[in-house]
Design a protein around this motif. Structure first.
Motif: not given
Length: 133
Positions: A115-123, A108-113
Motif C-alpha cells: 500500500h505504501a508503494q502504491l500511494l507513492k506511485c499515485i502521489d 507497474v505495481v506487483q501484487k500482493p500490493i
C-alpha cells in the motif's frame, strides 16, 4: 495535495476490488470500480478520471489492451490523458513489460500490493500529471 481526485479502479477479483476501493477511499480518493476492461472503457467514455489503476490479467480484454484503447480514445480528443498504473501478480519478463509500457501504461505495481508503494506511485503520478490542474 488535494484529495478529491477520481480514480478508475479496474479489478476482476471482487475481494481485491472491494479491498482496494476501501483503502483508496480512506485516503480521500473518489474511487469508481469496474470489473473488467469493457466496463472500464464504458466508464472512461462517460467520465474524466485523474488516474487509472488496472489489473493486467482479466477476462476479456486485458489491462494492456484496455490501456491502449483508452489512449486511443483520448488521443482522438486530447493528448492530456490520465496516468495508468497496472497491478499484476504475474512476474514480468522484459518483453511483457515493453508491451505494457508501449500500451501507454505509466507504472507497474506487483501484487500482493504494498500500500505504501502504491500511494507513492499515485502521489508521484498525480503531482506530475497536468491533467487535474
Amino acid at each position: 495535495m488535494e484529495k478529491n481526485q477520481t480514480i478508475l479502479l479496474v479489478e476482476d477479483d471482487v475481494i481485491n476490488r472491494v479491498a482496494l476501493c476501501r483503502f483508496l477511499s480512506k485516503q480521500g480518493y473518489a474511487v469508481h470500480p469496474a470489473k473488467d476492461g469493457d466496463e472500464a472503457l464504458e466508464n472512461y467514455n462517460k467520465k474524466v478520471f485523474d488516474l487509472i489503476i488496472m489489473d493486467l490479467v482479466m477476462p476479456g480484454i486485458d489491462g494492456a489492451e484496455t490501456a491502449k484503447r483508452m489512449r486511443f480514445i483520448f488521443n482522438s480528443t486530447s493528448s492530456d490523458y490520465p496516468p495508468i498504473i497496472i497491478i499484476t501478480a504475474v512476474d514480468h519478463r522484459a518483453q511483457n513489460l515493453e508491451k505494457i509500457f508501449r500500451a501507454g501504461v505509466d507504472r507497474v505495481v506487483q501484487k500482493p500490493i504494498d500500500h505504501a508503494q502504491l500511494l507513492k506511485c499515485i502521489d508521484e503520478l498525480l503531482s506530475q500529471s497536468k491533467h487535474h490542474q
